[in-house]
Design a protein around this motif. Structure first.
Motif, PDB file in Angstrom:
ATOM      1  N   ASP A 138       0.826  -1.210   0.000  1.00 56.10           N
ATOM      2  CA  ASP A 138       0.000   0.000   0.000  1.00 56.10           C
ATOM      3  C   ASP A 138       0.862   1.263   0.000  1.00 56.10           C
ATOM      4  N   GLY A 139       0.417   2.234  -0.761  1.00 53.69           N
ATOM      5  CA  GLY A 139       1.053   3.546  -0.738  1.00 53.69           C
ATOM      6  C   GLY A 139       2.228   3.708  -1.680  1.00 53.69           C
ATOM      7  N   ARG A 177       4.322   4.071  -5.161  1.00 51.01           N
ATOM      8  CA  ARG A 177       4.074   4.640  -6.478  1.00 51.01           C
ATOM      9  C   ARG A 177       5.329   4.480  -7.345  1.00 51.01           C
TER      10      ARG A 177
END
Length: 218
Positions: free
Chosen positions: A160-161, A163
């Protein structure tokens, strides 16, 4: 008249005798030359021993690829982290030259339960998130010098999170073991590859290196 009768009788006798002689000669003479000189009936030649047919060997689905002659000493010196958390290095086996259809594997499959954390093998940058029918959910990471790219595939999901373009630290969780893409759902694993980048730094054109001696080095 008497003389004429004698002449006719003589002619008839002569004709009869001549016919009898010709009939005798005809019956006692050998047959026509074609029969007298005829060749004995042809005996069929012995059948030629058939040549053994060339054995057709099917191309095995598991083709054999030669082991690469590579210098991985620079990568070994990096002391990379094991990409699957708590994975025992003793469980690693050489797989680089194993076949996958008509191509070589050029990677390592690290078997682990679904959801096991996948970590960055060293510091670097996450340059590409890519989803494909073959690799499933994947991550491409450059090393700090942009000499190598690390490839993590068949992920259940990314952490998660994260990029594209994010910097990560060695040992940081970047994803989780899965069976996406063409992986067998009954055998979740991480497909991990190391590739050497060219001057253009194109991750899709990098040259594959064998991860086994790198991760198994003590």
């Amino acid at each position: 008249m008497r003389t004429l009768g004698i002449i006719v009788a003589t002619a008839l006798v002569t004709a009869l005798v001549t016919s009898a002689v010709w009939l005798y000669l005809y019956q006692s003479a050998p047959g026509p030359a074609a029969d007298a000189d005829a060749l004995p009936p042809l005996v069929s030649a012995e059948p030629e021993t058939p040549r053994p047919r060339e054995k057709v060997v099917p191309v095995p689905s598991d083709m054999v690829f030669s082991e690469p002659d590579q210098d991985t000493s620079d990568l070994i010196a990096k002391d990379l982290a094991m990409p699957v958390r708590d994975y025992d290095p003793a469980e690693l086996t050489p797989q680089f030259s194993d076949s996958r259809g008509q191509r070589a594997h050029e990677a390592l499959d690290l078997m682990a339960p679904e959801g096991t954390p996948v970590v960055a093998v060293e510091d670097g940058v996450l340059v590409k998130f890519f989803d494909s029918a073959r690799g499933g959910i994947t991550i491409y990471q450059f090393d700090p010098t942009e000499t190598y790219v690390y490839y993590y595939a068949h992920l259940q999901r990314r952490a998660d999170g994260l990029r594209e373009g994010d910097s990560v630290r060695k040992g940081q969780v970047i994803g989780y073991v899965g069976s996406t893409g063409n992986a067998d759902a009954a055998g979740p694993h991480l497909h991990f590859a190391i590739m050497e980048l060219g001057p253009e730094k194109n991750w899709w054109e990098a040259d594959a290196l064998d991860p086994y001696p790198v991760l198994s080095a003590e």
